[in-house]
Design a protein around this motif. Structure first.
Motif, PDB file in Angstrom:
ATOM      1  N   ILE A  67       0.844  -1.205   0.000  1.00 54.69           N
ATOM      2  CA  ILE A  67       0.000   0.000   0.000  1.00 54.69           C
ATOM      3  C   ILE A  67       0.869   1.241   0.000  1.00 54.69           C
ATOM      4  CG2 ILE A  67      -1.652   1.320   1.357  1.00 54.69           C
ATOM      5  CD1 ILE A  67      -2.827  -1.257   2.345  1.00 54.69           C
ATOM      6  N   ARG A  68       1.952   1.192   0.800  1.00 53.78           N
ATOM      7  CA  ARG A  68       2.821   2.348   0.933  1.00 53.78           C
ATOM      8  C   ARG A  68       3.437   2.707  -0.416  1.00 53.78           C
ATOM      9  NH1 ARG A  68       5.891   0.268   5.118  1.00 53.78           N
ATOM     10  NH2 ARG A  68       4.256   0.773   6.612  1.00 53.78           N
ATOM     11  N   GLU A  69       3.795   1.667  -1.203  1.00 54.60           N
ATOM     12  CA  GLU A  69       4.482   1.915  -2.468  1.00 54.60           C
ATOM     13  C   GLU A  69       3.527   2.354  -3.571  1.00 54.60           C
ATOM     14  OE1 GLU A  69       7.629   2.052  -2.493  1.00 54.60           O
ATOM     15  OE2 GLU A  69       7.629   1.350  -0.418  1.00 54.60           O
ATOM     16  N   SER A  70       2.252   1.933  -3.473  1.00 54.31           N
ATOM     17  CA  SER A  70       1.341   2.161  -4.585  1.00 54.31           C
ATOM     18  C   SER A  70       1.061   3.648  -4.756  1.00 54.31           C
ATOM     19  CB  SER A  70       0.033   1.417  -4.338  1.00 54.31           C
ATOM     20  OG  SER A  70      -0.614   1.995  -3.239  1.00 54.31           O
ATOM     21  N   THR A  71       0.680   4.023  -5.963  1.00 51.46           N
ATOM     22  CA  THR A  71       0.326   5.425  -6.204  1.00 51.46           C
ATOM     23  C   THR A  71      -1.166   5.596  -5.944  1.00 51.46           C
ATOM     24  OG1 THR A  71       0.047   4.834  -8.514  1.00 51.46           O
ATOM     25  CG2 THR A  71       2.105   5.914  -7.909  1.00 51.46           C
ATOM     26  N   LYS A  72      -1.523   6.758  -5.392  1.00 51.20           N
ATOM     27  CA  LYS A  72      -2.934   6.989  -5.077  1.00 51.20           C
ATOM     28  C   LYS A  72      -3.436   8.177  -5.880  1.00 51.20           C
ATOM     29  CE  LYS A  72      -1.215   4.988  -1.234  1.00 51.20           C
ATOM     30  NZ  LYS A  72       0.217   4.963  -0.919  1.00 51.20           N
ATOM     31  N   GLU A  73      -4.603   8.002  -6.471  1.00 53.34           N
ATOM     32  CA  GLU A  73      -5.187   9.138  -7.184  1.00 53.34           C
ATOM     33  C   GLU A  73      -5.780  10.114  -6.181  1.00 53.34           C
ATOM     34  OE1 GLU A  73      -6.680   6.046  -7.893  1.00 53.34           O
ATOM     35  OE2 GLU A  73      -5.582   5.456  -9.693  1.00 53.34           O
ATOM     36  N   GLY A  74      -6.073  11.306  -6.673  1.00 56.48           N
ATOM     37  CA  GLY A  74      -6.557  12.369  -5.805  1.00 56.48           C
ATOM     38  C   GLY A  74      -7.825  12.023  -5.057  1.00 56.48           C
ATOM     39  N   TRP A  75      -8.811  11.523  -5.774  1.00 57.89           N
ATOM     40  CA  TRP A  75     -10.085  11.270  -5.088  1.00 57.89           C
ATOM     41  C   TRP A  75      -9.938  10.197  -4.036  1.00 57.89           C
ATOM     42  CZ3 TRP A  75     -12.413   6.474  -5.174  1.00 57.89           C
ATOM     43  CH2 TRP A  75     -11.935   5.562  -6.134  1.00 57.89           C
ATOM     44  N   LYS A  76      -9.006   9.242  -4.309  1.00 57.23           N
ATOM     45  CA  LYS A  76      -8.834   8.142  -3.365  1.00 57.23           C
ATOM     46  C   LYS A  76      -8.302   8.660  -2.033  1.00 57.23           C
ATOM     47  CE  LYS A  76      -8.002   3.825  -5.774  1.00 57.23           C
ATOM     48  NZ  LYS A  76      -6.973   2.824  -6.049  1.00 57.23           N
ATOM     49  N   THR A  77      -7.309   9.537  -2.102  1.00 54.42           N
ATOM     50  CA  THR A  77      -6.737  10.010  -0.847  1.00 54.42           C
ATOM     51  C   THR A  77      -7.790  10.753  -0.038  1.00 54.42           C
ATOM     52  OG1 THR A  77      -5.993  11.977  -1.989  1.00 54.42           O
ATOM     53  CG2 THR A  77      -4.385  10.243  -1.682  1.00 54.42           C
ATOM     54  N   GLY A  78      -8.610  11.555  -0.738  1.00 46.53           N
ATOM     55  CA  GLY A  78      -9.653  12.275  -0.023  1.00 46.53           C
ATOM     56  C   GLY A  78     -10.602  11.329   0.670  1.00 46.53           C
ATOM     57  N   LEU A  79     -10.989  10.289  -0.058  1.00 49.92           N
ATOM     58  CA  LEU A  79     -11.940   9.321   0.492  1.00 49.92           C
ATOM     59  C   LEU A  79     -11.324   8.573   1.673  1.00 49.92           C
ATOM     60  CD1 LEU A  79     -14.755   8.272  -0.051  1.00 49.92           C
ATOM     61  CD2 LEU A  79     -13.759   6.492  -1.484  1.00 49.92           C
ATOM     62  N   VAL A  80     -10.090   8.117   1.485  1.00 53.99           N
ATOM     63  CA  VAL A  80      -9.444   7.363   2.562  1.00 53.99           C
ATOM     64  C   VAL A  80      -9.270   8.244   3.795  1.00 53.99           C
ATOM     65  CG1 VAL A  80      -7.313   6.227   3.263  1.00 53.99           C
ATOM     66  CG2 VAL A  80      -8.272   5.788   1.021  1.00 53.99           C
ATOM     67  N   LEU A  81      -8.887   9.502   3.550  1.00 55.91           N
ATOM     68  CA  LEU A  81      -8.696  10.412   4.681  1.00 55.91           C
ATOM     69  C   LEU A  81     -10.003  10.554   5.465  1.00 55.91           C
ATOM     70  CD1 LEU A  81      -6.650  12.432   5.941  1.00 55.91           C
ATOM     71  CD2 LEU A  81      -7.866  14.188   4.688  1.00 55.91           C
ATOM     72  N   ALA A  82     -11.103  10.775   4.739  1.00 50.14           N
ATOM     73  CA  ALA A  82     -12.386  10.942   5.421  1.00 50.14           C
ATOM     74  C   ALA A  82     -12.772   9.668   6.162  1.00 50.14           C
ATOM     75  CB  ALA A  82     -13.459  11.322   4.410  1.00 50.14           C
ATOM     76  N   LEU A  83     -12.587   8.512   5.483  1.00 52.21           N
ATOM     77  CA  LEU A  83     -12.972   7.248   6.123  1.00 52.21           C
ATOM     78  C   LEU A  83     -12.091   6.960   7.336  1.00 52.21           C
ATOM     79  CD1 LEU A  83     -13.637   5.065   2.981  1.00 52.21           C
ATOM     80  CD2 LEU A  83     -15.300   5.720   4.700  1.00 52.21           C
ATOM     81  N   ALA A  84     -10.796   7.250   7.204  1.00 52.09           N
ATOM     82  CA  ALA A  84      -9.902   7.011   8.335  1.00 52.09           C
ATOM     83  C   ALA A  84     -10.278   7.910   9.503  1.00 52.09           C
ATOM     84  CB  ALA A  84      -8.453   7.258   7.929  1.00 52.09           C
ATOM     85  N   LEU A  85     -10.627   9.151   9.181  1.00 50.16           N
ATOM     86  CA  LEU A  85     -10.996  10.073  10.248  1.00 50.16           C
ATOM     87  C   LEU A  85     -12.260   9.591  10.950  1.00 50.16           C
ATOM     88  CD1 LEU A  85      -9.664  12.701  11.165  1.00 50.16           C
ATOM     89  CD2 LEU A  85     -11.511  13.907  10.063  1.00 50.16           C
ATOM     90  N   VAL A  86     -13.203   9.061  10.163  1.00 42.40           N
ATOM     91  CA  VAL A  86     -14.435   8.538  10.765  1.00 42.40           C
ATOM     92  C   VAL A  86     -14.139   7.286  11.582  1.00 42.40           C
ATOM     93  CG1 VAL A  86     -16.637   7.450  10.239  1.00 42.40           C
ATOM     94  CG2 VAL A  86     -15.968   9.535   9.066  1.00 42.40           C
ATOM     95  N   GLY A  87     -13.375   6.379  10.990  1.00 41.00           N
ATOM     96  CA  GLY A  87     -13.129   5.097  11.648  1.00 41.00           C
ATOM     97  C   GLY A  87     -12.295   5.247  12.904  1.00 41.00           C
ATOM     98  N   MET A  88     -11.147   5.893  12.775  1.00 37.54           N
ATOM     99  CA  MET A  88     -10.267   6.060  13.933  1.00 37.54           C
ATOM    100  C   MET A  88     -10.868   7.082  14.893  1.00 37.54           C
ATOM    101  SD  MET A  88      -7.881   4.088  12.847  1.00 37.54           S
ATOM    102  CE  MET A  88      -7.074   3.508  11.367  1.00 37.54           C
TER     103      MET A  88
END
Lengths: 665, 317
Positions: free
Chosen positions: A193-214
């Motif tokens: 995961i660390r090495e993979s490239t992330k598109e813009g929308w993905k980072t936004g989504l993951v950030l929001a989900l991580a903020l909700v989950g954690m």
């Protein structure tokens, strides 16, 4: 080596929980389990601090899903959190060697207790999404079972239900977050995961989900509503673990995902943690100020401190995104320092609350009072905890908040306008919450421990056993050391900052007189030790001079109180009257307060009555509509359970066709 | 030799603030009395009162705890340390780096914490009412102070008071943000020291009193310590305003005795002017209702926030 030691200890903790079930007839089972947990936590702490040789140690075990396995890893971040988790775990276990003996149903605590600690450790050690989520859910469920220890009380069952809902919701968000991170290919180990490239929308989504989950686990507003219900419901040493340690595991998860897995940050990532952090800090402290239940008050204050930590993390993200590595290191170090500090003093305070609960049988401060006479040792230790958490020098809470303020002071250099306008607002929130926090603990300590006893239970209260007192004393000593010598802690955290934000704070140990200076000595410096020595020196010399040349005589007499002679303890200020000014001036921000005075007409013999109604706005405007929506959906879907077999078949067919079309597109 | 000289200068500052604080109160009382066309007690009177109190026996309430007896010493020590860390006649004294402006504010917060706890220890309603109100005022005044700290440190690029003063001497210019911060600090100073219109230091037995209600049960040497701590706090705020906003005449720590003497003279003059202005302000105002105070302090907080925002915005242009 440290990793294998850690994994062995985690398995041993699981074995302890099995042992607790098997050997349940044994009289000494409770003490045995806590002793074993203490030893294992100690060993895990050693594993965290022992030199690792290589920078990162990792291992893959052929467990779990066959094509993935389970990956474990210790790097500087996990080592730091491993140390925090196990320091808290060891303290709770040591405290419980004495305190746990009073538990009426030990079987509802012991197996889950060991499993809970094992789960928290496993989260910190996990190195792939699968292991992380399994460990996370394990931790959630074990703690849920602990919340339901005293399930005979209606209130606790409700707390357990809300906690389970919020935990599943948070777990679901995390599942989605890792799903998006791992992608369709299903590369779920963190290295990929660390090495993979992330598109813009993905980072936004993951950030929001991580903020909700954690965030839902850490108690970030507005996902905090379960926390003040669930944390106090558990036995006190478990409350300490949940508030002091489990919330930190959630902070670890957030750091792991956002600072590590998501790659280099963009500046807007900082907006969410900062604004939700500021909201949590304010909501937490305002609600803490009006609570009369001592353990609930502590739980709300946890929300405040989590807010402070997230503010610092948000600042670190903003600095990192703009390539300002040194300020980022400062903010990040401040966050981790506060993580460590909060785990110390929150555990200490929950232990104190447990001692009060056991000694007097009361949790409401309105029925306590004068405990400083009946439980002198607990009173002293609890006072230390209050000073530390109220961020007052020279104890450790101030040292970490000072660092956060220093980080804020570096923020005008940030180029983005959004952040420029956000940071001063966050600064006000932080300053307000620090000041209100002090008021909140003046109230908690003043009403519960000072004054005259308001009930027979408070008069007859007694100090707890030696194990409990000893643990609290050790924690207070650690608070004092961290407050007087913050340079030690900062230098310990520095390697983490170097790996995760790209730079480290200057080595503090080299500064003269053991002071700390985040950037340069001409910019800002603070020396807790020197200030402490000055205070002690001034106080003692004043005392000596006065006793030598003035007077040392004193005599006891009745209190003056402007000549008022009614000596009933009910004439004292209560907790709710103490909070009234703050409720009245600042309460409108967080909760709607309605005060109703029912004053009988002259001649009417019924007593006058003042009712105060306090409503949680977040609950009313966010959760209540949500609950109603879910309920009405469920009622609507009820129709589906009453269909005939033909209707079911056609429904299944229609769904199949719909999904196939979806896949085809 | 420089070490000894530095130590001496630092000790002189510690003793100086201690000696001057009650005199400042005396001056204030004298001026207020003169403004009301009364004669007023001599300026030295607060010192006489303190020495008399120190020689007296203490009457403790029956259920006073150890915290009640330790608190006066702690409050005095914390306020004294805080007051001697603010540059008075010279900057950069030996230990001036051991606490920056934020730490000084927090030290005063610690003193307030113990004072409010001491107010609740006996378990009387007067003590509780004082502590509760003090906690409310504090929770608004402290953030306002932090905002002022933000403003001046953003401008000077440091939170070290000595460095701020040095910066302000070197860059004398008019700034709107500094002006707002000054007004905010004046508001906070009035509220924090319990002066009119927030609290009336001359009253007893009034339902709106705050500070006097908390210390109602104290007597003898304990009362003396708390009184002198209150005087030190007032002196601290005036020194702070003088050092940040009017740093004229401040000597540097490596300047010779002559510059130090000039600094000392300037400092005493500044204290007298500050006291005089406060006396004038107090005699021309009436005390406000206790629930108006949050509005008053809220104005200070908003001014501080505005000043901070202004610095943030202008910094980038």
């Amino acid at each position: 080596m440290p990793l294998y030691l850690a994994l062995t200890c985690v398995s041993a903790l699981l074995a302890v929980s099995v042992y607790a079930i098997v050997d349940r007839q044994n009289r000494a089972i409770s003490r045995n389990v806590y002793r074993l947990c203490l030893g294992l936590c100690g060993a895990l702490f050693l594993a965290a601090v022992m030199p690792r040789g290589a920078h990162v140690v990792s291992a893959a075990l052929p467990l779990g899903l066959p094509w993935i396995g389970m990956h474990f890893r210790i790097d500087v971040l996990s080592a730091f959190f491993l140390a925090v988790v196990n320091l808290g775990g060891a303290a709770a276990s040591a405290y419980a060697i004495g305190y746990g003996a009073h538990e009426k149903e030990p079987m509802r605590v012991l197996p889950f207790y060991a499993a809970f600690i094992a789960g928290m450790n496993a989260v910190v050690l996990a190195d792939d999404a699968f292991t992380f989520l399994v460990a996370w859910e394990f931790m959630s469920l074990a703690s849920w079972a602990l919340v339901l220890t005293h399930h005979h009380e209606e209130e606790n069952r409700h707390a357990g239900f809300v906690y389970l809902l919020m935990a599943s919701f948070g777990g679901f968000a995390l599942l989605m977050a890792f799903g998006v991170l791992g992608g369709v290919g299903g590369a779920y180990d963190f290295a990929t995961i660390r090495e993979s490239t992330k598109e813009g929308w993905k980072t936004g989504l993951v950030l929001a989900l991580a903020l909700v989950g954690m965030g839902s686990k850490a108690g970030l507003a507005p996902l905090h509503i379960w926390l003040p219900l669930a944390h106090p419901a558990a036995p006190s040493h478990v409350s300490a673990l949940m508030s002091g340690v489990m919330t930190k595991v959630a902070v670890y998860g957030f750091i792991r995902v956002v600072f590590d897995l998501l790659g280099p940050p963009a500046f807007w990532w900082s907006i969410e943690p900062m604004s939700f952090g500021a909201a949590s800090a304010l909501v937490g402290v305002l609600f803490a100020t009006i609570q009369s239940d001592l353990k609930k008050l502590l739980a709300y204050s946890t929300i405040e401190n989590i807010g402070v930590i997230f503010i610092a993390l948000g600042l670190a993200l903003a600095f990192k995104a703009n390539g300002m590595a040194l300020p980022a290191a400062l903010a990040f170090t401040a966050a981790l320092f506060h993580v460590f500090n909060h785990s110390l003093f929150k555990s200490l305070l929950f232990f104190g609350a447990g001692a009060v609960l056991h000694g007097s049988g009361e949790r409401s401060i309105e029925r306590l009072g004068g405990l400083i006479h009946s439980m002198p040792k607990t009173a002293f230790l609890f006072l230390g905890g209050c000073v530390a958490i109220a961020a007052l020098p020279p104890l450790n809470g101030f040292a970490s908040e000072w660092l956060v303020f220093q980080a804020i002071l570096l923020s005008p250099a940030l180029p983005q306008w959004t952040i420029k306008l956000l940071v001063p607002a966050v600064g006000v929130a932080l300053a307000l919450s620090a000041a209100l926090g002090a008021g909140c603990y003046i109230r908690a300590y003043g009403v519960a421990f000072l004054g005259r006893p308001r009930s027979e239970a408070a008069r007859a209260a007694h100090d707890p056993d030696r194990w409990s007192l000893g643990t609290m004393a050790v924690l207070l000593t650690l608070c004092l050391i961290a407050g007087l010598l913050p340079s030690l802690l900062i230098d310990t955290i520095s390697p983490v900052a170097r790996d995760f934000v790209g730079d480290r704070m200057p080595t503090q140990a080299e500064l003269s007189w053991l002071s700390i200076a985040p950037i340069a000595e001409s910019r800002s410096s603070y020396n807790g030790l020197l200030v402490f020595v000055f205070i002690l020196f001034s106080a003692y010399s004043a005392r000596w001079v006065i006793h030598r040349f003035g007077s040392a005589r004193s005599r006891r007499g009745p209190a003056w109180d402007c000549g008022y002679i009614v000596r009933s303890p009910t004439t004292q200020y209560t907790g709710s009257s103490f909070a009234q000014p703050i409720r009245r001036t600042l309460g409108v921000m967080a909760f709607s307060v309605r005060e109703r005075l029912d004053m009988p007409a002259p001649g009417d013999m019924r007593p006058a009555r003042l009712t105060v109604e306090i409503k949680d706005r977040i609950y009313d405007y966010l959760y209540a509509p949500l609950t109603r929506a879910v309920a009405s959906c469920a009622t609507g879907l009820n129709v589906l359970s009453l269909l005939t077999i033909q209707q079911y078949l056609s429904l299944v067919f229609a769904a199949l066709v719909f999904l196939l079309i979806l896949v085809a597109i | 030799m420089t070490f000894l000289f530095g130590l001496m200068a630092q000790s002189i500052q510690m003793l100086l603030v201690l000696a001057l604080a009650p005199l400042l109160i005396g001056l204030l009382r004298k001026l207020k009395a003169r403004l009301l066309r009364r004669e007023g007690p001599p300026i030295i009177q607060p010192w006489r009162d303190l020495l008399r109190l120190l020689r007296k026996e203490v009457v403790l309430a029956e259920n006073a705890s150890w915290l009640y007896r330790a608190a006066p010493y702690l409050i005095f020590a914390m306020t004294w340390v805080a007051a001697s860390l603010v540059p008075t006649f010279a900057t950069g004294l030996m230990f001036s780096w051991s606490a920056d402006l934020i730490a000084i504010i927090a030290l005063l917060g610690s003193a307030r914490f113990f004072l409010a706890l001491a107010g609740m220890d006996i378990g009387t309603s007067f003590g509780g009412i004082g502590s509760s109100r003090e906690a409310m005022f504090g929770s608004l005044a402290e953030p306002a102070t932090i905002m002022i700290v933000f403003t001046v440190s953003f401008i000077a690029g440091t939170t070290q008071l000595s460095e701020i003063a040095a910066y302000m001497v070197a860059n004398l210019e008019l700034r709107a943000s500094v002006g707002m911060a000054l007004v905010a600090l004046l508001i906070v100073a009035v509220a924090e020291n319990g002066r009119v219109p927030v609290d009336n230091p001359a009253t007893h037995l009034e339902l709106t009193m705050v500070h006097e209600a908390m210390v109602l049960e104290y007597s003898g040497r304990y009362l003396a310590l708390i009184e002198i701590a209150a005087a030190l706090k007032l002196l601290l705020y005036i020194s702070l305003i003088a050092c940040v906003f009017f740093p004229v005449g401040l000597a540097s720590h490596d300047a010779g005795p002559k510059a130090m003497a000039i600094g000392l003279g300037a400092y005493v003059l500044k204290l007298a002017i500050g006291g005089g202005m406060l006396a004038l302000f107090e005699t021309s105002r009436a005390k406000m209702r206790v629930f108006r105070v949050p509005d008053f302090l809220g104005a200070g907080l908003m001014l501080g926030l505005l000043a901070t925002l202004l610095v943030f915005v202008t910094r980038s242009l």
